[in-house]
Enzyme design. Structure first.
Site, PDB file in Angstrom:
ATOM      1  N   HIS A 145       9.107  23.277 -12.310  1.00  0.00           N
ATOM      2  CA  HIS A 145       9.881  23.439 -13.531  1.00  0.00           C
ATOM      3  C   HIS A 145       8.962  23.796 -14.689  1.00  0.00           C
ATOM      4  O   HIS A 145       7.741  23.682 -14.582  1.00  0.00           O
ATOM      5  CB  HIS A 145      10.649  22.153 -13.875  1.00  0.00           C
ATOM      6  N   LYS A 149       9.644  19.996 -19.333  1.00  0.00           N
ATOM      7  CA  LYS A 149      10.524  19.041 -18.647  1.00  0.00           C
ATOM      8  C   LYS A 149       9.898  17.654 -18.680  1.00  0.00           C
ATOM      9  O   LYS A 149       8.724  17.481 -18.369  1.00  0.00           O
ATOM     10  CB  LYS A 149      10.785  19.478 -17.204  1.00  0.00           C
TER      11      LYS A 149
END
Length: 258
Positions: A145, A149
């Site tokens: 990700h 995040k």
């Protein structure tokens, strides 16, 4: 329908855009840092009061793992159906379930609101069930990700791992930390990478001495997550109004996607 948004960063703005395209009215936006938010606060009680006063028929919460439980605890008693997109709190799911039942509200949560990801869960479950019959295959998962995040592994990765554990008898323990010794055969390794602007990539590896089978879901943008959250809010509110959804319960994507 009238929707309140708690969390008005990139995801919140995308949810607003999609909600309006689908004919909904966004009556409140809340974020302590967004300059264009209707209400700039992180106080959960103040947020709940504003949501209730806005006339919202549903609220979508996309904030931060450090804020989500405070927001849930304040929003559920406000009586407005709640959709939670923030991850990192599922260890307190029983507590939330009791709160929802106590206040006769309804809450929809998901590790990932993307329809494609939820179809991917089903594919992984079937693959694990099939491949699990052949003991030469090992399995592991990996996810990547963007570097903004806040949690690791992702809620999606943890749900993928649960699908494997539920359907592959050889795996009974999930390991999310680094290995400093040889992994045991019953351990399922879930590894994570945070880099750049990656929206989200999840891969499952079924590996044998002879070959590797890989299943991968790659998100091109966060739009699929935002669309799923809006659909969930619409489904929850319409179901409650029409009597097909009972208050006092938790719901997730398995209820929405049959």
């Amino acid at each position: 329908m009238k929707i309140a948004l708690v969390g008005y960063g990139k995801m919140g703005h995308m949810i607003e855009s999609i909600a309006k395209k689908r004919g909904n009215d966004v009556v409140l936006t809340v974020d302590p840092f967004a300059p264009d938010a209707t209400l700039k606060t992180s106080d959960s009680a103040e947020i709940a009061a504003a949501v209730k006063a806005s006339g919202a028929e549903g609220v979508i919460e996309f904030t931060h793992p450090t804020s989500v439980m405070g927001n849930i605890s304040a929003l559920v008693p406000a009586g407005v159906p709640v959709v939670v997109g923030t991850t990192g709190w599922l260890g307190q799911l029983d507590k939330v379930g009791s709160l929802v039942k106590e206040h006769n509200n309804a809450l929809f949560y998901a590790a990932n609101f993307s329809v494609g990801v939820n179809l991917f869960y089903k594919v992984v479950a079937e693959a694990a069930k099939l491949i699990g019959e052949y003991d030469e295959y090992d399995v592991a998962t990996w996810e990547a990700h963007h570097n903004q995040k806040a949690d690791s592994p992702s809620g999606t990765a943890l749900e993928i791992a649960r699908q494997i554990l539920d359907n592959m008898p050889s795996k009974t323990e999930m390991v999310t930390d680094a290995f400093y010794q040889k992994p045991q055969p019953h351990q399922l390794h879930v590894s994570s990478t945070r880099v750049g602007s990656v929206p989200g990539t999840h891969t499952v590896f079924f590996d044998s001495p002879a070959d590797t089978i890989e299943l991968t879901h790659t998100a091109r943008s966060r739009e699929g997550f935002a669309l799923g959250a809006v659909r969930a809010c619409e489904w929850l509110a319409a179901g409650i109004a029409g009597g097909s959804i009972a208050k006092g319960n938790l719901y997730t994507m398995t209820d929405l996607i049959k």
